[in-house]
Design an enzyme around this catalytic site. Structure first.
Site, short mmCIF file in Angstrom:
data_model
loop_
_atom_site.label_atom_id
_atom_site.label_comp_id
_atom_site.label_asym_id
_atom_site.label_seq_id
_atom_site.Cartn_x
_atom_site.Cartn_y
_atom_site.Cartn_z
N ALA A 63 -16.48 1.06 -8.17
CA ALA A 63 -15.83 2.16 -8.88
C ALA A 63 -16.90 2.93 -9.64
CB ALA A 63 -14.80 1.59 -9.86
N GLY A 102 -15.69 -2.47 -6.29
CA GLY A 102 -14.72 -1.72 -5.51
C GLY A 102 -15.23 -1.42 -4.10
N GLU A 105 -14.42 -4.31 -2.14
CA GLU A 105 -12.96 -4.35 -2.01
C GLU A 105 -12.47 -3.36 -0.93
OE1 GLU A 105 -12.68 -4.03 -6.39
OE2 GLU A 105 -11.09 -5.53 -6.18
N GLU A 125 -17.97 -7.36 -11.20
CA GLU A 125 -17.15 -6.81 -12.29
C GLU A 125 -17.21 -7.65 -13.55
OE1 GLU A 125 -16.28 -6.88 -9.13
OE2 GLU A 125 -15.08 -5.13 -8.58
C1 3H9 Z 1 -15.47 -1.85 -10.06
O1 3H9 Z 1 -15.84 -1.63 -8.95
C2 3H9 Z 1 -14.02 -2.05 -10.45
C3 3H9 Z 1 -13.14 -2.27 -9.26
O2 3H9 Z 1 -13.03 -3.65 -8.97
C4 3H9 Z 1 -11.72 -1.83 -9.56
C5 3H9 Z 1 -11.44 -0.38 -9.52
C6 3H9 Z 1 -9.98 0.00 -9.65
N1 3H9 Z 1 -20.86 3.90 -11.10
O3 3H9 Z 1 -29.11 0.59 -10.85
P1 3H9 Z 1 -29.77 1.79 -10.32
C7 3H9 Z 1 -25.91 4.78 -11.27
S1 3H9 Z 1 -16.54 -1.89 -11.36
C8 3H9 Z 1 -21.52 4.94 -11.61
O4 3H9 Z 1 -30.94 2.32 -11.07
P2 3H9 Z 1 -30.63 0.30 -8.03
C9 3H9 Z 1 -26.86 4.21 -12.32
O5 3H9 Z 1 -26.35 4.40 -13.61
C10 3H9 Z 1 -18.11 -1.51 -10.61
N2 3H9 Z 1 -22.88 5.03 -11.60
O6 3H9 Z 1 -30.19 1.63 -8.79
C11 3H9 Z 1 -28.12 5.01 -12.05
O7 3H9 Z 1 -27.96 6.28 -12.66
P3 3H9 Z 1 -29.23 7.05 -13.25
C12 3H9 Z 1 -18.67 -2.69 -9.90
C13 3H9 Z 1 -23.55 4.02 -11.04
O8 3H9 Z 1 -30.95 0.69 -6.65
C14 3H9 Z 1 -28.09 5.21 -10.53
O9 3H9 Z 1 -26.74 5.00 -10.14
N3 3H9 Z 1 -19.99 -2.34 -9.41
C15 3H9 Z 1 -22.90 2.91 -10.49
O10 3H9 Z 1 -31.66 -0.43 -8.83
C16 3H9 Z 1 -28.97 4.24 -9.78
O11 3H9 Z 1 -28.66 2.91 -10.21
C17 3H9 Z 1 -21.09 -2.65 -10.09
O12 3H9 Z 1 -21.04 -3.26 -11.13
C18 3H9 Z 1 -21.49 2.87 -10.52
N4 3H9 Z 1 -20.80 1.84 -10.00
O13 3H9 Z 1 -29.35 -0.62 -8.02
C19 3H9 Z 1 -22.39 -2.22 -9.46
N5 3H9 Z 1 -23.84 2.05 -10.01
O14 3H9 Z 1 -30.19 7.23 -12.10
C20 3H9 Z 1 -23.24 -1.53 -10.48
C21 3H9 Z 1 -25.03 2.63 -10.26
O15 3H9 Z 1 -28.69 8.30 -13.82
N6 3H9 Z 1 -24.48 -1.03 -9.92
N7 3H9 Z 1 -24.87 3.82 -10.87
O16 3H9 Z 1 -29.81 6.14 -14.30
C22 3H9 Z 1 -25.53 -1.83 -9.61
O17 3H9 Z 1 -25.49 -3.04 -9.71
C23 3H9 Z 1 -26.80 -1.17 -9.17
O18 3H9 Z 1 -26.77 0.16 -9.62
C24 3H9 Z 1 -27.01 -1.16 -7.64
C25 3H9 Z 1 -28.24 -0.23 -7.30
C26 3H9 Z 1 -27.33 -2.57 -7.17
C27 3H9 Z 1 -25.83 -0.61 -6.93
#
Ligand code: 3H9
Length: 702
Positions: A63, A102, A105, A125
């Site tokens: 998400a 998500g 999912e 999450e």
């Molecule tokens: C969810 O999914 C709830 C659902 O179950 C239910 C829904 C109804 N959203 O980390 P990075 C941005 S909860 C928005 O440096 P990497 C991040 O802020 C979500 N923005 O890259 C950054 O911005 P900036 C569950 C996001 O390659 C840029 O992207 N998912 C999101 O080192 C690059 O990120 C998670 O918890 C997001 N979801 O790592 C995953 N994700 O450049 C969270 C990233 O402006 N994300 N951004 O600073 C991660 O773990 C890592 O970002 C990922 C990439 C491994 C994906």
């Protein structure tokens, strides 16, 4: 709306590509594109199957975290997923990169999943104070069983393609072009003409789990241990219990929706999402552009192989960077490298590493007693004891052998970086790299810029932090930098409070209840009470000049109670145990010291203990901000959570302060100033300004 989904017909296959750089979160535009794409594909008689993939390095990162707590545009994710679930045309997820939260999912809602070996799947999450709220808590147990699903969701860690296949989350691991692999999988399914596989309709793995309530008992025990004071784990466990026991998918989804709503409203969720964005923000240095050239670190030198030098060396070895470590003589060198080997052997005993891996790491380590052997290093870090004169001499020796452009770093925890830099002819290459003990475990790296440190040296050091799997935060050069400077007031208040009426055990307990891993007196026992005592003795300080807050500790040292190392300090440690027990003898010493100082003791409530220990952190933090030593409030939060055990669920001291109300905190600080005086309680002008303007620390984030 952010993001889009490209739709393309490839023969009788509809290829949908999610495009929302850099990591394809499910923002409004993506949800709209998903919804439109599915509708188009279902309406088009020429289309027999749908392949869903991601553009760039991610499949879908989950998400859109930035949308939480605000008004959302576009269709809901659940509507998109219901449409996918209802599709009679097979949908295949071609997982090209990260499929988190998500994102996974969505993939679980597809009927089949193929994955690149390097792609990762995960339901992280829980780390954000949430639960998988798009059917993950109901679909995953149906796919892999409740026990494995719980473990996966409660750790929140990602796993690569092959491990996901072994667990049963994906159907195929495909090398090469993942879109082609998805299309060929779709063609195979079309050719077979069998009905689509819909996870929501499966219950084979759930039925035996109904007879195994211990799955949930164990999950509760484990999360109480691993995620103390966290709200989300219990919410996740309840959802999986519902999946197993209710049997009906929609009834389980209702529990998931209720529990997701509770998590969403919980303050821990807001704090943990603040931490997520702060961890990324802290890497951005306003005056150091993103494209600043950086030095590649292929070889490291470490001066000193004591506790810190050994731990620092291990960081490099762990990521495959060769290290040359220097000691004064062969005996010290053998002792230091022996400790490194022993630390690795313990990892082997605990099953966290193989003996072969230890051999590989130790093979990257070279010991020396000659500075000349540090000439090849791209970074040299001194980790000798905290004496500025000795450090200055060491920097002169470092400079004499270091190759041009090498980073010259000090691991000092608070001494003047500029003094060390000015001892060399290349102050632009000098920087502080403050690792925290144990250096191979603690996440924080405080990077300290001197007046002349170059942007290249700063950018390279921040990048090095990432390479070493640390969270690097930049501090200006001021005594104690960010962390230890703030800590001063905290420990002094703890020392004062016990003289005024609390016991060390009450203070520690109040801090533990707040969520820190240990209280200030437990911390003193761990570090060793003798360090300060010896330093005071060596400096020739007269007993009457010893700060009153150190008097009790010094008395304990006179009795050879140095802390854990002698099994007695503020606590008594039964042989071989690190769990200290309260000691009435210590309480008597505290009371006697109060009497000697003419301080009358009174009952002190836990609320006062907390305020007096924590508010100096906030006040000093505000001073660091206005002096430009810390760049943003979130840098302080990162430092305190990752270096000092401030509870993650509070979002760090500055975020927590905003939630308490800065006006309330300022009023208490003024009250304490009147009662106790001292520079600790001198209100920071920035704090007064923010309160006067009705603003909070968050307003400074930019
Ligand atoms: C969810 O999914 C709830 C659902 O179950 C239910 C829904 C109804 N959203 O980390 P990075 C941005 S909860 C928005 O440096 P990497 C991040 O802020 C979500 N923005 O890259 C950054 O911005 P900036 C569950 C996001 O390659 C840029 O992207 N998912 C999101 O080192 C690059 O990120 C998670 O918890 C997001 N979801 O790592 C995953 N994700 O450049 C969270 C990233 O402006 N994300 N951004 O600073 C991660 O773990 C890592 O970002 C990922 C990439 C491994 C994906």
């Amino acid at each position: 709306m952010k993001g889009t989904v490209h739709y393309e017909a490839r023969g009788d296959i509809a290829l949908m590509t999610i495009d929302n750089p850099p990591v394809n979160p499910l923002s409004g535009g993506v949800r709209q594109g998903l919804s439109d794409g599915i509708t188009n594909a279902l309406a088009d008689d020429n289309i027999k199957a749908i392949v869903l993939t991601g553009a760039g390095r991610a499949f879908i990162a989950g998400a859109d975290i930035s949308e939480f707590g605000g008004a959302n545009q576009g269709p809901s994710l659940h509507d998109c997923l219901n449409a996918m679930d209802a599709s009679a045309k097979p949908i295949i997820a071609a997982i090209n990169g990260t499929a988190f939260g998500g994102g996974l999912e969505v993939a679980l809602c597809c009927h089949y999943r193929v994955i690149s070996p390097s792609a990762q799947v995960g339901l992280p999450e829980v780390k954000l104070g949430l639960l998988p709220g798009a059917g993950g808590t109901q679909r995953l147990p149906r796919l892999v069983g409740a026990e494995k699903a719980l473990d996966f969701m409660l750790t929140g860690d990602g796993i690569p393609g092959p491990a996901a296949h072994e667990l049963g989350i994906v159907d195929e691991v495909a090398d090469g072009d993942i879109v082609e692999a998805g299309i060929s999988y779709a063609n195979k399914i079309i050719a077979q003409g069998s009905p689509v596989r819909c996870i929501r309709n499966e219950d084979t793995l759930l039925i035996p789990d109904r007879e195994r309530p211990e799955i949930f008992e164990n999950a509760r025990k484990q999360s109480a241990r691993r995620m103390r004071k966290r709200f989300a784990p219990e919410m996740i466990i309840q959802c999986v219990e519902a999946a197993v026991n209710l049997g009906d998918f929609d009834a389980g989804m209702k529990v998931e929706a209720d529990n997701f709503g509770q998590c969403l409203k919980h303050p821990q969720r807001e704090a943990l999402i603040h931490m997520f964005f702060s961890e990324r923000e802290v890497a951005k240095i306003p005056d150091v552009p993103k494209d600043t050239p950086t030095q590649e670190i292929k070889q490291a030198g470490v001066i000193g192989c004591g506790t810190m030098g050994g731990g620092i060396s291990m960081n490099f070895l762990n990521v495959g960077i060769p290290v040359t470590v220097l000691e004064v003589d062969q005996e010290a060198l053998d002792r230091g490298t022996g400790v490194i080997k022993r630390n690795y052997d313990i990892q082997v005993q605990r099953g966290r590493m193989s003996a072969e891996e230890v051999d590989q790491r130790m093979a990257l380590l070279t010991g020396t007693t000659s500075f000349d052997d540090l000439g090849e290093a791209d970074v040299i870090i001194e980790a000798i004891y905290e004496n500025i004169d000795v450090k200055v001499e060491t920097f002169k020796k470092m400079e004499a052998v270091a190759k041009p452009g090498a980073i010259l770093a000090s691991n000092t925890s608070g001494l003047d970086i500029d003094k060390m830099a000015d001892a060399t002819s290349r102050p632009e290459s000098v920087i502080g790299l403050h690792f925290f003990s144990p250096a191979n475990v603690m996440k924080l790296l405080e990077v300290v810029r001197g007046a002349k440190t170059s942007k290249e040296t700063i950018a390279s050091s921040m990048k090095l932090g990432k390479t070493l799997n640390k969270i690097a935060a930049l501090s200006g050069n001021a005594p104690g930098f960010i962390g230890n400077r703030m800590l001063g007031g905290y420990t002094r208040q703890a020392g004062e409070i016990i003289l005024q009426g609390a016991t060390p055990y009450q203070v520690d307990n109040a801090i533990l209840q707040f969520g820190m891993p240990m209280g200030p007196f437990q911390m003193n026992d761990l570090v060793g009470l003798d360090l300060g005592w010896r330093a005071r003795k060596l400096s020739g300080m007269k007993p009457e000049d010893v700060p009153i807050t150190a008097r009790v500790a010094d008395k304990l040292c006179e009795m050879e109670r140095f802390g854990q190392k002698t099994n007695r300090g503020f606590y008594v440690y039964p042989e071989g145990s690190r769990a200290g027990q309260a000691d009435p003898e210590v309480v008597a010493i505290v009371e006697e010291t109060s009497a000697e100082l003419g301080i009358s003791r009174r009952e002190i409530g836990d609320d006062e203990v907390l305020k007096r220990c924590l508010y100096p952190l906030i006040n000093e933090g505000a001073k660091l901000l206005e002096q430009g030593i810390a760049i943003r409030p979130c840098d302080i939060d990162i430092v305190y959570i990752n270096g000092y055990g401030f509870p993650e669920v509070t979002g760090g001291p500055m975020f927590w302060a905003d939630k308490q109300g800065l006006d309330n905190i300022l009023a208490d600080i003024k009250k304490f100033q009147e009662e106790y005086g001292g520079d600790i309680w001198e209100p920071a002008p920035l704090l007064e300004k923010l309160v006067a303007e009705g603003k909070d620390f968050a307003s400074l984030q930019g």
